[in-house]
Design an enzyme around this catalytic site. Sequence first.
Site, mmCIF file in Angstrom:
data_model
loop_
_atom_site.group_PDB
_atom_site.id
_atom_site.type_symbol
_atom_site.label_atom_id
_atom_site.label_comp_id
_atom_site.label_asym_id
_atom_site.label_seq_id
_atom_site.Cartn_x
_atom_site.Cartn_y
_atom_site.Cartn_z
ATOM 1 C CB CYS A 97 -24.124 5.812 -46.725
ATOM 2 S SG CYS A 97 -23.409 7.373 -45.883
ATOM 3 C CG HIS A 209 -19.789 3.469 -48.193
ATOM 4 N ND1 HIS A 209 -20.859 3.732 -49.074
ATOM 5 C CD2 HIS A 209 -19.886 4.322 -47.497
ATOM 6 C CE1 HIS A 209 -21.540 4.709 -49.056
ATOM 7 N NE2 HIS A 209 -20.813 5.402 -47.797
#
Length: 259
Positions: A97, A209
């Site tokens: 990310c 994630h």
Amino acid sequence: MTIHLTIGWLYPKLMSTYGDRGNVICLERRCQWRNLDVSILPLDQDTDIKTFSEFDVIVGGGAQDRQQEIVMRDLHGEKAEIMKEKINTGIPGVFTCGSPQLLGNYYEPAIGQKIDGLGILDLVTKHPGQNVSRCIGNVAFDIVASPLLEDLKEMLGESPTVVGFENHGGRTYLGKVSPLGKVVRGYGNNGEDGFEGAFYQNSIATYAHGPLLPKNPFLADWLIIKAIEQKYQKKITLTPLDDSLANKGRKAMLKRILT
Ligand code: GLN
């Protein structure tokens, strides 16, 4: 031959908002369970330049826009050159990310100045603004990047669907860099082009994630193998571990995500 791996952990104090420390712990444990000597090296603002280069595999987590700006300010200069040299020469890594956003050409956050990236990955990220909903939810994708796809097929006999959880405002657009995967469910890079993440040399860049590696332990093993091959210039087969619990969790997640 005694094998020792050093796991570089990119700005743990600033880029650990979304639990990606689990990727560091997963790599460490999967080395220890195989009696491979392993240590963790924080790569932070107070890490001196010589030490900053002493890693064999690198993990970068996610962060809020503000922290990303602080990291970029610290990274520019010698630390950036070290990152470029090591990633360009194939040191394996997993970047989640906010980290891949910084490895790209630039990140336009929701508020504040455009953040110039390291330009290692040919991608850009643009945040559409605080009033636009974030890309949040479970994500599943199939690997399309070579040679990762072929390596996983050789390791496992197949390339399993990757499961994770995404939470990002920025939308990433790829230039001349391979996507990591094709989205099966979720947003992926931007919710438009059906791609997720990016793949370059031995670096995995993803919005997933979860943390990613405990949910998809075959990716952790791939990184460990690549790190050993790079450091010791020799092919290695890892002792298999009992991943039945992880595989049960993956199956449950895939059932939840795909039905
Ligand atoms: N701050 C970035 C964004 O919102 C990265 C978020 C993250 O690392 N999960 O897109």
